[in-house]
Design a protein around this motif. Structure first.
Motif, PDB file in Angstrom:
ATOM      1  N   GLY A  84     -51.454  -5.886  27.479  1.00  0.00           N
ATOM      2  CA  GLY A  84     -51.993  -4.840  28.341  1.00  0.00           C
ATOM      3  C   GLY A  84     -50.886  -3.878  28.705  1.00  0.00           C
ATOM      4  O   GLY A  84     -49.830  -4.286  29.181  1.00  0.00           O
ATOM      5  N   THR A  85     -51.117  -2.588  28.497  1.00  0.00           N
ATOM      6  CA  THR A  85     -50.093  -1.587  28.780  1.00  0.00           C
ATOM      7  C   THR A  85     -50.589  -0.605  29.848  1.00  0.00           C
ATOM      8  O   THR A  85     -51.782  -0.546  30.162  1.00  0.00           O
ATOM      9  CB  THR A  85     -49.691  -0.800  27.514  1.00  0.00           C
ATOM     10  OG1 THR A  85     -50.730   0.119  27.156  1.00  0.00           O
ATOM     11  CG2 THR A  85     -49.416  -1.743  26.350  1.00  0.00           C
ATOM     12  N   GLY A  86     -49.673   0.165  30.396  1.00  0.00           N
ATOM     13  CA  GLY A  86     -50.011   1.198  31.362  1.00  0.00           C
ATOM     14  C   GLY A  86     -49.700   2.582  30.810  1.00  0.00           C
ATOM     15  O   GLY A  86     -49.002   2.719  29.797  1.00  0.00           O
ATOM     16  N   GLU A  87     -50.216   3.599  31.522  1.00  0.00           N
ATOM     17  CA  GLU A  87     -49.985   4.974  31.054  1.00  0.00           C
ATOM     18  C   GLU A  87     -48.805   5.621  31.774  1.00  0.00           C
ATOM     19  O   GLU A  87     -48.602   6.822  31.656  1.00  0.00           O
ATOM     20  CB  GLU A  87     -51.242   5.845  31.159  1.00  0.00           C
ATOM     21  CG  GLU A  87     -52.162   5.537  32.324  1.00  0.00           C
ATOM     22  CD  GLU A  87     -51.660   6.044  33.656  1.00  0.00           C
ATOM     23  OE1 GLU A  87     -50.544   5.722  34.050  1.00  0.00           O
ATOM     24  OE2 GLU A  87     -52.429   6.760  34.321  1.00  0.00           O
ATOM     25  N   GLY A 138     -42.145   3.690  32.310  1.00  0.00           N
ATOM     26  CA  GLY A 138     -42.071   4.589  33.446  1.00  0.00           C
ATOM     27  C   GLY A 138     -41.648   3.834  34.684  1.00  0.00           C
ATOM     28  O   GLY A 138     -41.472   2.620  34.663  1.00  0.00           O
ATOM     29  N   THR A 139     -41.517   4.545  35.782  1.00  0.00           N
ATOM     30  CA  THR A 139     -41.224   3.887  37.048  1.00  0.00           C
ATOM     31  C   THR A 139     -42.422   3.078  37.523  1.00  0.00           C
ATOM     32  O   THR A 139     -42.275   2.041  38.176  1.00  0.00           O
ATOM     33  CB  THR A 139     -40.851   4.932  38.113  1.00  0.00           C
ATOM     34  OG1 THR A 139     -39.740   5.699  37.640  1.00  0.00           O
ATOM     35  CG2 THR A 139     -40.457   4.259  39.427  1.00  0.00           C
ATOM     36  N   VAL A 140     -43.630   3.539  37.179  1.00  0.00           N
ATOM     37  CA  VAL A 140     -44.865   2.855  37.547  1.00  0.00           C
ATOM     38  C   VAL A 140     -45.711   2.640  36.301  1.00  0.00           C
ATOM     39  O   VAL A 140     -45.444   3.198  35.234  1.00  0.00           O
ATOM     40  CB  VAL A 140     -45.668   3.653  38.600  1.00  0.00           C
ATOM     41  CG1 VAL A 140     -44.877   3.808  39.878  1.00  0.00           C
ATOM     42  CG2 VAL A 140     -46.062   5.039  38.053  1.00  0.00           C
ATOM     43  N   HIS A 141     -46.737   1.815  36.448  1.00  0.00           N
ATOM     44  CA  HIS A 141     -47.784   1.619  35.434  1.00  0.00           C
ATOM     45  C   HIS A 141     -47.214   1.224  34.079  1.00  0.00           C
ATOM     46  O   HIS A 141     -47.470   1.866  33.054  1.00  0.00           O
ATOM     47  CB  HIS A 141     -48.643   2.878  35.278  1.00  0.00           C
ATOM     48  CG  HIS A 141     -49.237   3.368  36.552  1.00  0.00           C
ATOM     49  ND1 HIS A 141     -50.008   4.493  36.641  1.00  0.00           N
ATOM     50  CD2 HIS A 141     -49.177   2.892  37.828  1.00  0.00           C
ATOM     51  CE1 HIS A 141     -50.388   4.693  37.892  1.00  0.00           C
ATOM     52  NE2 HIS A 141     -49.884   3.717  38.634  1.00  0.00           N
ATOM     53  N   ASN A 142     -46.449   0.140  34.073  1.00  0.00           N
ATOM     54  CA  ASN A 142     -45.892  -0.366  32.821  1.00  0.00           C
ATOM     55  C   ASN A 142     -46.729  -1.465  32.178  1.00  0.00           C
ATOM     56  O   ASN A 142     -46.338  -2.007  31.146  1.00  0.00           O
ATOM     57  CB  ASN A 142     -44.475  -0.897  33.068  1.00  0.00           C
ATOM     58  CG  ASN A 142     -43.473   0.220  33.281  1.00  0.00           C
ATOM     59  OD1 ASN A 142     -43.163   0.983  32.373  1.00  0.00           O
ATOM     60  ND2 ASN A 142     -42.973   0.341  34.499  1.00  0.00           N
ATOM     61  N   GLY A 143     -47.884  -1.799  32.761  1.00  0.00           N
ATOM     62  CA  GLY A 143     -48.655  -2.909  32.212  1.00  0.00           C
ATOM     63  C   GLY A 143     -47.811  -4.173  32.250  1.00  0.00           C
ATOM     64  O   GLY A 143     -47.152  -4.463  33.242  1.00  0.00           O
ATOM     65  N   GLY A 144     -47.818  -4.935  31.166  1.00  0.00           N
ATOM     66  CA  GLY A 144     -46.879  -6.042  31.063  1.00  0.00           C
ATOM     67  C   GLY A 144     -47.437  -7.403  30.731  1.00  0.00           C
ATOM     68  O   GLY A 144     -46.683  -8.325  30.439  1.00  0.00           O
ATOM     69  N   ARG A 145     -48.774  -7.580  30.740  1.00  0.00           N
ATOM     70  CA  ARG A 145     -49.318  -8.899  30.464  1.00  0.00           C
ATOM     71  C   ARG A 145     -49.477  -9.095  28.966  1.00  0.00           C
ATOM     72  O   ARG A 145     -49.931  -8.199  28.246  1.00  0.00           O
ATOM     73  CB  ARG A 145     -50.670  -9.072  31.150  1.00  0.00           C
ATOM     74  CG  ARG A 145     -51.137 -10.523  31.261  1.00  0.00           C
ATOM     75  CD  ARG A 145     -50.317 -11.319  32.232  1.00  0.00           C
ATOM     76  NE  ARG A 145     -50.373 -10.757  33.583  1.00  0.00           N
ATOM     77  CZ  ARG A 145     -49.682 -11.247  34.592  1.00  0.00           C
ATOM     78  NH1 ARG A 145     -48.873 -12.279  34.414  1.00  0.00           N
ATOM     79  NH2 ARG A 145     -49.770 -10.695  35.790  1.00  0.00           N
ATOM     80  N   ILE A 146     -49.093 -10.265  28.460  1.00  0.00           N
ATOM     81  CA  ILE A 146     -49.317 -10.626  27.067  1.00  0.00           C
ATOM     82  C   ILE A 146     -49.947 -12.014  27.019  1.00  0.00           C
ATOM     83  O   ILE A 146     -49.725 -12.846  27.906  1.00  0.00           O
ATOM     84  CB  ILE A 146     -48.023 -10.593  26.225  1.00  0.00           C
ATOM     85  CG1 ILE A 146     -46.930 -11.502  26.824  1.00  0.00           C
ATOM     86  CG2 ILE A 146     -47.521  -9.165  26.069  1.00  0.00           C
ATOM     87  CD1 ILE A 146     -45.683 -11.603  25.943  1.00  0.00           C
ATOM     88  N   ALA A 147     -50.746 -12.261  25.972  1.00  0.00           N
ATOM     89  CA  ALA A 147     -51.379 -13.569  25.816  1.00  0.00           C
ATOM     90  C   ALA A 147     -51.882 -13.700  24.390  1.00  0.00           C
ATOM     91  O   ALA A 147     -52.281 -12.705  23.758  1.00  0.00           O
ATOM     92  CB  ALA A 147     -52.541 -13.724  26.787  1.00  0.00           C
ATOM     93  N   PHE A 148     -51.868 -14.927  23.872  1.00  0.00           N
ATOM     94  CA  PHE A 148     -52.468 -15.201  22.570  1.00  0.00           C
ATOM     95  C   PHE A 148     -53.949 -15.504  22.763  1.00  0.00           C
ATOM     96  O   PHE A 148     -54.336 -16.290  23.638  1.00  0.00           O
ATOM     97  CB  PHE A 148     -51.765 -16.355  21.875  1.00  0.00           C
ATOM     98  CG  PHE A 148     -50.484 -15.950  21.213  1.00  0.00           C
ATOM     99  CD1 PHE A 148     -50.494 -15.370  19.948  1.00  0.00           C
ATOM    100  CD2 PHE A 148     -49.279 -16.111  21.858  1.00  0.00           C
ATOM    101  CE1 PHE A 148     -49.316 -14.964  19.336  1.00  0.00           C
ATOM    102  CE2 PHE A 148     -48.084 -15.713  21.264  1.00  0.00           C
ATOM    103  CZ  PHE A 148     -48.105 -15.142  19.991  1.00  0.00           C
TER     104      PHE A 148
END
Length: 378
Positions: free
Chosen positions: A187-190, A168-178
Motif C-alpha cells: 500500500g502506497t501513499g500519494e 514525502g514528509t506525509v502519506h508514504n503508505g508503507g504496509r506490505i503483505a504476501f
C-alpha cells in the motif's frame, strides 16, 4: 512495569458515519492524555449481552507481550510464533519471543532515512527472507534481507525488490503483505501530491502487486505494471478474508476514512471523491468513518471481521462481514485506553496482536510505551 489488562470492552456501534481522518498534513495527532486503564479484574472483556444483534463482537486484552518499543510500525510473524517488529524512526528490526516477550535486536537496516511519516515501515516474511518497506534518500522502496540459517540473529544486507515509489514528509503508505496467491502486495501513499493517485504511471496512491522478486505479477490488470488498484490517498492496511478477498484501509482528508474491498484495475476515487459518493467510475468504500474516530493504519481479518487499528481515533474497530457486505454496524473497543494504535496482526488461531503507537511523535507516551498486546476476540 506492565499495564494491567483492561477489564471491559467498550461497545460502540457508532454507525459508519464517523469523521475527520488524516488531515492534509498526514495522520492527525490525537495528542490528548489518555485515560489510565482500571485495575485487573477476573475478565477483561464484556461478553455479548443476551439478545445482542447479529454481528456483535468482543475483545479481551489477555496481556502485554512486550513493552518499551520505540516508534514501532511493521509487525510480521516468523515460523514458530515469534514476531519481528520494525522501528520507523530508529531504523531497526527486533525479534520478539512470542511466549515471553523477550526482545533480540537484529540490527539497523542500512539506507533508511526517517523523517515525518517516513522511515522503516512495513515488514513481511517469506522463505528465509525479511521484506521491508522503507523511506530512502530519493524514494520509498521495498527491500529484502536474508534471515536465519547462516546469518544467525542478524539480518543480511538489503537487496532492492522495488524502487521508485514516491516519498514525502506525509502519506508514504508503507504496509506490505504476501497474499494467498503468493504475490507481494504493497500500500502506497500519494505523498500529499494528490494527482499521483489518478496517474497510473506513478506508484504513488496505489495498491501494488508483484512477484517476490519485484516483477509485475501474472494477471495484473495493467500490462507490464505492478499497479493493482489506484485512486488511493494513503493505504496502510492490507488483509485477506477467509475467501481470499483483499481488504484495504486508507486515510481520508477532512471527512471520511475508508475500508475498501479491493478489486484489480478499479479506481477508488481520490482525489475526485472521498468516502461514499455513488459516482460512476469510482468504487465506494464498504465502510467509512469520520477521520477523528479512526485514521486507520494496520488491519487484520479474524473471526469473521476486519479489525482496524486507529491512530487519531485511539481505538480498535471491528467491522463484521457477511461476504462482501457489512454484518451490522462497526464496533469500537479500547477507546483511549492504550492511545494511538498502529498495527494489528492475526495469529492464525483467531487471536490478534496489537501494536500501540504513542512514541511516534504524535502521542503522549506513558511508562511502558510502546507495547504489543495480546487480544482474544470474538
Amino acid at each position: 512495569m506492565r499495564r494491567p489488562a483492561v477489564p471491559k470492552a467498550l461497545w460502540g456501534a457508532a454507525a459508519l458515519a464517523l469523521v475527520a481522518g488524516c488531515s492534509s498534513a498526514g495522520d492527525p495527532g490525537g495528542s490528548g492524555a489518555r485515560s489510565t486503564p482500571p485495575p485487573p479484574a477476573a475478565s477483561s472483556s464484556a461478553a455479548a449481552p443476551p439478545g445482542a444483534p447479529a454481528g456483535e463482537g468482543r475483545v479481551t486484552v489477555a496481556g502485554t507481550l512486550t513493552e518499551g518499543l520505540r516508534s514501532p510500525w511493521g509487525l510480521a510473524a516468523l515460523p514458530g510464533g515469534d514476531l519481528l517488529v520494525s522501528s520507523r524512526d530508529e531504523r531497526t528490526v527486533t525479534r520478539v519471543d512470542g511466549r515471553d516477550g523477550a526482545k533480540t535486536p537484529l540490527g539497523e537496516v542500512p539506507g533508511v532515512v526517517p523523517g515525518g511519516e517516513g522511515g522503516l515501515m512495513g515488514l513481511a516474511v517469506r522463505e528465509g527472507w525479511v521484506y521491508a518497506y522503507l523511506t530512502a534518500e530519493s524514494d520509498n522502496r521495498i527491500v529484502r534481507m536474508r534471515y536465519g540459517g547462516g546469518t544467525g540473529d542478524r539480518l543480511g544486507a538489503p537487496e532492492p525488490v522495488l524502487t521508485g515509489i514516491p516519498r514525502g514528509t506525509v502519506h508514504n503508505g508503507g504496509r506490505i503483505a504476501f497474499g494467498p496467491d503468493g504475490m507481494l502486495y504493497a500500500g502506497t501513499g500519494e505523498t500529499g501530491e494528490t494527482g499521483l493517485a489518478q496517474d497510473r504511471g506513478s506508484l504513488g496512491g496505489k495498491i501494488l502487486r508483484m512477484t517476490p522478486e519485484g516483477k509485475p505479477a501474472p494477471g495484473n490488470p495493467f500490462p507490464g505494471s505492478v499497479v493493482y488498484s489506484y485512486g488511493h490517498r494513503n493505504v496502510q492496511g492490507l488483509a485477506w478474508d477467509a475467501e481470499g478477498r483483499l481488504w484495504a484501509a486508507e486515510f481520508g482528508q477532512n471527512a471520511w476514512d475508508e475500508l475498501n474491498l479491493v478489486e484489480p484495475g478499479r479506481n477508488y476515487g481520490w482525489p475526485v471523491v472521498e468516502g461514499r459518493a455513488g459516482k460512476d467510475g469510482f468504487v465506494d468504500p464498504v465502510a467509512q468513518w469520520a477521520t477523528s474516530e479512526a485514521s486507520p493504519s494496520g488491519i487484520a481479518y479474524a473471526r469473521g471481521a476486519v479489525w482496524t487499528a486507529g491512530l487519531r481515533g485511539e481505538r480498535l474497530w471491528r467491522i463484521g462481514l457477511s461476504g462482501t457486505e457489512l454484518a451490522g454496524e462497526p464496533e469500537a473497543f479500547l477507546t483511549g485506553e492504550y492511545g494511538r494504535l498502529r498495527t494489528v496482526l492475526a495469529d492464525g488461531a483467531g487471536r490478534l496482536w496489537l501494536v500501540t503507537s504513542e512514541t511516534d511523535g504524535r502521542g503522549t507516551p506513558e511508562a511502558g510505551d510502546d507495547r504489543i498486546l495480546r487480544l482474544e476476540v470474538g
